[in-house]
Design an enzyme around this catalytic site. Structure first.
Site, PDB file in Angstrom:
ATOM      1  N   ASN A  30      11.697  16.244 -11.092  1.00 16.23           N
ATOM      2  CA  ASN A  30      11.947  17.678 -11.343  1.00 16.23           C
ATOM      3  C   ASN A  30      10.905  18.362 -12.222  1.00 16.23           C
ATOM      4  O   ASN A  30      11.095  19.494 -12.651  1.00 16.23           O
ATOM      5  CB  ASN A  30      13.356  17.880 -11.928  1.00 16.23           C
ATOM      6  CG  ASN A  30      13.474  17.270 -13.321  1.00 16.23           C
ATOM      7  OD1 ASN A  30      12.558  16.572 -13.775  1.00 16.23           O
ATOM      8  ND2 ASN A  30      14.569  17.530 -13.997  1.00 16.23           N
ATOM      9  N   ASP A  32       9.854  17.874 -15.296  1.00 12.61           N
ATOM     10  CA  ASP A  32       9.967  18.037 -16.755  1.00 12.61           C
ATOM     11  C   ASP A  32       9.129  16.995 -17.512  1.00 12.61           C
ATOM     12  O   ASP A  32       9.177  16.924 -18.739  1.00 12.61           O
ATOM     13  CB  ASP A  32      11.436  17.995 -17.212  1.00 12.61           C
ATOM     14  CG  ASP A  32      12.084  16.634 -17.003  1.00 12.61           C
ATOM     15  OD1 ASP A  32      11.431  15.729 -16.431  1.00 12.61           O
ATOM     16  OD2 ASP A  32      13.260  16.460 -17.402  1.00 12.61           O
ATOM     17  N   ASP A 105      20.926  -2.024 -17.992  1.00 16.44           N
ATOM     18  CA  ASP A 105      20.716  -2.545 -19.337  1.00 16.44           C
ATOM     19  C   ASP A 105      22.016  -2.367 -20.111  1.00 16.44           C
ATOM     20  O   ASP A 105      22.584  -1.268 -20.125  1.00 16.44           O
ATOM     21  CB  ASP A 105      19.590  -1.760 -20.021  1.00 16.44           C
ATOM     22  CG  ASP A 105      18.662  -2.643 -20.809  1.00 16.44           C
ATOM     23  OD1 ASP A 105      19.168  -3.413 -21.657  1.00 16.44           O
ATOM     24  OD2 ASP A 105      17.433  -2.569 -20.588  1.00 16.44           O
ATOM     25  N   ASP A 206      20.863  -6.596 -23.932  1.00 21.15           N
ATOM     26  CA  ASP A 206      19.963  -6.328 -25.042  1.00 21.15           C
ATOM     27  C   ASP A 206      20.352  -7.199 -26.244  1.00 21.15           C
ATOM     28  O   ASP A 206      21.532  -7.316 -26.570  1.00 21.15           O
ATOM     29  CB  ASP A 206      20.101  -4.840 -25.400  1.00 21.15           C
ATOM     30  CG  ASP A 206      19.040  -4.345 -26.353  1.00 21.15           C
ATOM     31  OD1 ASP A 206      17.861  -4.369 -25.979  1.00 21.15           O
ATOM     32  OD2 ASP A 206      19.397  -3.918 -27.472  1.00 21.15           O
ATOM     33  N   GLU A 268      18.446 -11.041 -23.407  1.00 17.30           N
ATOM     34  CA  GLU A 268      17.280 -10.999 -24.292  1.00 17.30           C
ATOM     35  C   GLU A 268      17.676 -11.704 -25.581  1.00 17.30           C
ATOM     36  O   GLU A 268      18.588 -11.259 -26.275  1.00 17.30           O
ATOM     37  CB  GLU A 268      16.892  -9.551 -24.586  1.00 17.30           C
ATOM     38  CG  GLU A 268      15.689  -9.469 -25.502  1.00 17.30           C
ATOM     39  CD  GLU A 268      15.549  -8.135 -26.226  1.00 17.30           C
ATOM     40  OE1 GLU A 268      14.408  -7.765 -26.529  1.00 17.30           O
ATOM     41  OE2 GLU A 268      16.566  -7.474 -26.502  1.00 17.30           O
ATOM     42  N   HIS A 331       8.963  -3.923 -21.451  1.00 19.73           N
ATOM     43  CA  HIS A 331       8.701  -2.620 -22.082  1.00 19.73           C
ATOM     44  C   HIS A 331       8.441  -2.708 -23.583  1.00 19.73           C
ATOM     45  O   HIS A 331       8.253  -1.681 -24.230  1.00 19.73           O
ATOM     46  CB  HIS A 331       9.894  -1.695 -21.817  1.00 19.73           C
ATOM     47  CG  HIS A 331      11.160  -2.231 -22.424  1.00 19.73           C
ATOM     48  ND1 HIS A 331      11.768  -3.391 -21.971  1.00 19.73           N
ATOM     49  CD2 HIS A 331      11.897  -1.813 -23.459  1.00 19.73           C
ATOM     50  CE1 HIS A 331      12.829  -3.632 -22.707  1.00 19.73           C
ATOM     51  NE2 HIS A 331      12.935  -2.698 -23.615  1.00 19.73           N
ATOM     52  N   ASP A 332       8.486  -3.914 -24.134  1.00 18.00           N
ATOM     53  CA  ASP A 332       8.265  -4.058 -25.580  1.00 18.00           C
ATOM     54  C   ASP A 332       6.920  -4.689 -25.918  1.00 18.00           C
ATOM     55  O   ASP A 332       6.559  -4.772 -27.094  1.00 18.00           O
ATOM     56  CB  ASP A 332       9.362  -4.941 -26.199  1.00 18.00           C
ATOM     57  CG  ASP A 332      10.726  -4.282 -26.174  1.00 18.00           C
ATOM     58  OD1 ASP A 332      10.789  -3.048 -26.298  1.00 18.00           O
ATOM     59  OD2 ASP A 332      11.736  -5.005 -26.030  1.00 18.00           O
TER      60      ASP A 332
HETATM   61  C1  NOJ Z   1      15.362  -4.745 -27.473  1.00 22.54           C
HETATM   62  C2  NOJ Z   1      14.831  -3.743 -26.514  1.00 22.54           C
HETATM   63  O1  NOJ Z   1      14.083  -4.391 -25.532  1.00 22.54           O
HETATM   64  C3  NOJ Z   1      14.035  -2.773 -27.329  1.00 22.54           C
HETATM   65  O2  NOJ Z   1      13.293  -1.894 -26.515  1.00 22.54           O
HETATM   66  C4  NOJ Z   1      14.996  -2.037 -28.231  1.00 22.54           C
HETATM   67  O3  NOJ Z   1      14.266  -1.176 -29.080  1.00 22.54           O
HETATM   68  C5  NOJ Z   1      15.793  -3.009 -29.094  1.00 22.54           C
HETATM   69  N1  NOJ Z   1      16.289  -4.104 -28.335  1.00 22.54           N
HETATM   70  C6  NOJ Z   1      16.971  -2.338 -29.754  1.00 22.54           C
HETATM   71  O4  NOJ Z   1      17.956  -2.055 -28.800  1.00 22.54           O
HETATM   72 CA    CA Z   2      12.485  14.470 -14.818  1.00 17.12          CA
END
Ligand code: NOJ
Ligand code: CA
Length: 536
Positions: A30, A32, A105, A206, A268, A331-332
């Site tokens: 969209n 944004d 998640d 998580d 995780e 993503h970390d």
């Molecule tokens: C692990 C997640 O992968 C991370 O991105 C998040 O900041 C922390 N847990 C806290 O939820």
């Molecule tokens: Ca969007």
């Protein structure tokens, strides 16, 4: 009374390849500047074309986004920035129609501070939900103990309203739930079931080893300070605020709920600073706790065949009869293409890593963009969004570099958005994007696709036993066997030729147009040989 009948669920999750999407950064429908569910919906055919079997979405629930969705204020709703429940239902239907499963998640160590549960809990000491979170009086004007947030600083936040401290293992906007309260478990399990009934096929949990904390609130032991770690600001070992034994019975209950729906789970497991294969595998129980967990030592390896073989052998051994996962990105963490970058060798290394990911034993997890060799983006201090990056810059860069927009084509913003992207688009997008790699049969994208298709064709690659067949310094080689099918994989991590041990069979895959099984392995050669165990 506990229901003792164990439902025998299927093993689809052992054969699946999972593709992780960071929804903010995949595709914006969209304009944004933020990726959304409609954007993902518009790319389901792309996922089919690539050949993945399941998608894991980083959080899409309602959130004030202090930690970009890892702080949830309504577990049963979709955040408006990502779309509506109708968009979600449409996405599930579109994925399922293509036989792609969906994992969400599940972030339930903590909620957002804006979750109605916490709002109620913090309102008064007499609140019915007071005990849903972890409240504690201070010690002589100081926090109750020395526990630190994973994101640095004390894990305790002083709250004026009731003059008391609450615990937050991450940001202060992420108060930890009190899992010792059975009402918390009932409420969260009901929220889980809500999504199972909507057709969700599983969850990524998580920080699954953080739910319970030491009941005596003992201090954590200190550690020496180190620059080289991704979280150099962490000053203690999380002995008393992580990995408590009470997690195991809880996971057994969760497994029963998930199995009722033939849904899966992947946890995780956080450890001090890196991975811990034994600890991670410990949450699999006797195949009666989590279905899968991640071993983050896999993301901390240097480019070295022996080191990689060691870490994978250790992980597979730790899993024993249980089922491993493989992931080199998320993503970390810094992206693998950047971690293993070396002038003139990066693209060959990326192909080796892809072959490893998709031919080893265990469920592979790809992270969006990995298939085109996306690098870490460069995000300036002014552009930074990750609270961890902002807090510790320049000591740590935070996680934004691994979260920049997916590169679809060479149009403006790499085809990610018609607006202004929430994080900068990687500056090499014109030469590295899905469209251009699709046009080049030698690209990394085609390589991933070919490996995914081989995996689909050969049960040995998905479910076969695994054993090492050659212990050279530069070559990692192993055999996958099921029934009378056996596939040998040779990966030459070095740029130099290496003697090929005697091998027989049919060449299934080669990155250097090899036609015979004679001669040395060339530098960075990848070779897969299929043999019939009976004929051997
Ligand atoms: C692990 C997640 O992968 C991370 O991105 C998040 O900041 C922390 N847990 C806290 O939820
Ligand atoms: Ca969007």
């Amino acid at each position: 009374m506990q229901n003792s009948i164990r439902i025998i669920a299927s093993n689809w999750w052992k054969e699946a390849v999972v593709y992780q999407i960071y929804p903010r950064s995949f595709k914006d429908a969209n304009g944004d500047g933020i990726g959304d569910l409609a954007g993902i919906f518009s790319k389901v055919d792309y996922l089919t074309e690539l050949g993945v079997d399941a998608v894991w979405l980083s959080p899409i629930n309602t959130s004030p986004m202090f930690d970009f969705g890892y702080d949830i204020s309504d577990y049963r709703a979709i955040d408006p920035v990502f779309g509506s429940m109708a968009d979600f239902d449409a996405l599930v239907a579109a994925l399922h129609k293509r036989n792609i499963r969906l994992l969400l998640d599940l972030v339930v160590n903590h909620t957002s501070h804006q979750h109605p549960w916490f709002v109620e809990s913090r309102a008064s000491r007499e609140s019915a939900k007071r005990d849903w979170y972890i409240w504690h009086n201070g010690k002589k004007g100081a926090p109750p103990n020395n526990w630190q947030s994973v994101f640095g600083g004390s894990a305790w936040e002083w709250d004026e309203t009731t003059e008391s401290y609450y615990l937050h293992s991450f940001l202060k906007e992420q108060p930890d739930l009190n899992w010792r309260n059975p009402q918390v478990k009932d409420a969260v399990f009901a929220d889980i079931e809500f999504w199972l009934q909507k057709g969700v096929d599983g969850f990524r949990l998580d920080v699954v080893n953080c739910y319970y904390k030491d009941q005596q609130f003992r201090d954590n032991p200190l550690r020496l300070w180190g620059w080289r770690h991704p979280r150099p600001y962490e000053l203690q070992h999380h002995v008393h605020d992580m990995s408590q034994p009470e997690m195991h019975p809880l996971l057994r209950d969760l497994r029963q709920l998930l199995d009722k729906y033939d849904a899966t789970s992947v946890g995780e497991v956080l450890v001090d600073f890196s991975g811990d294969p034994e600890l991670a595998a410990g949450y699999l129980g006797r195949d009666d706790e989590l279905h899968m967990t991640f071993d983050f030592t896999l993301l901390d390896q240097k480019w070295d065949a022996k080191a990689m073989a060691n870490v994978l052998r250790t992980w597979l051994n730790a899993c024993g009869e249980n089922w491993p996962t493989l992931a080199f990105n998320n993503h970390d963490r810094s992206r693998s293409y950047t971690r293993y970058a070396k002038r003139g060798e990066s693209s060959q290394r990326a192909k080796i890593l892809a072959a490893l990911l998709l031919t080893m034993k265990g469920t592979p997890y790809l992270y969006y963009g990995e298939e085109i060799g996306m690098k870490d983006g460069s995000v300036s201090r002014a552009e930074m969004k990750d609270p961890v990056g902002i807090r510790y810059w320049p000591l740590a860069q935070g996680r934004d570099p691994a979260r920049t927009p997916m590169l679809w084509d060479d149009s403006a913003n790499g085809g990610f958005t018609s607006g202004t992207p929430w994080l900068p688009v990687n500056d090499d997008f014109a030469g590295r994007n899905v469209a251009s790699e699709k046009n080049d049969p030698t690209s990394l994208w085609h390589w991933y696709r070919e490996l995914l298709s081989l995996r689909k064709q050969h049960a040995a690659l998905r479910l076969g036993d695994w054993k090492e067949i050659y212990g050279g310094k530069d070559v990692f080689a192993y055999r996958r066997t099921i029934g009378n099918e056996s596939i040998d994989v040779f990966l030459n991590f070095s740029a130099k030729p290496v003697t090929l041990p005697p091998v027989e069979g049919k060449i299934l895959l080669s990155n250097c147009s090899r036609h015979e099984l004679q001669g040395a392995l060339t530098g960075h050669e990848i070779l897969m040989v299929q043999s019939n165990a009976v004929a051997r």
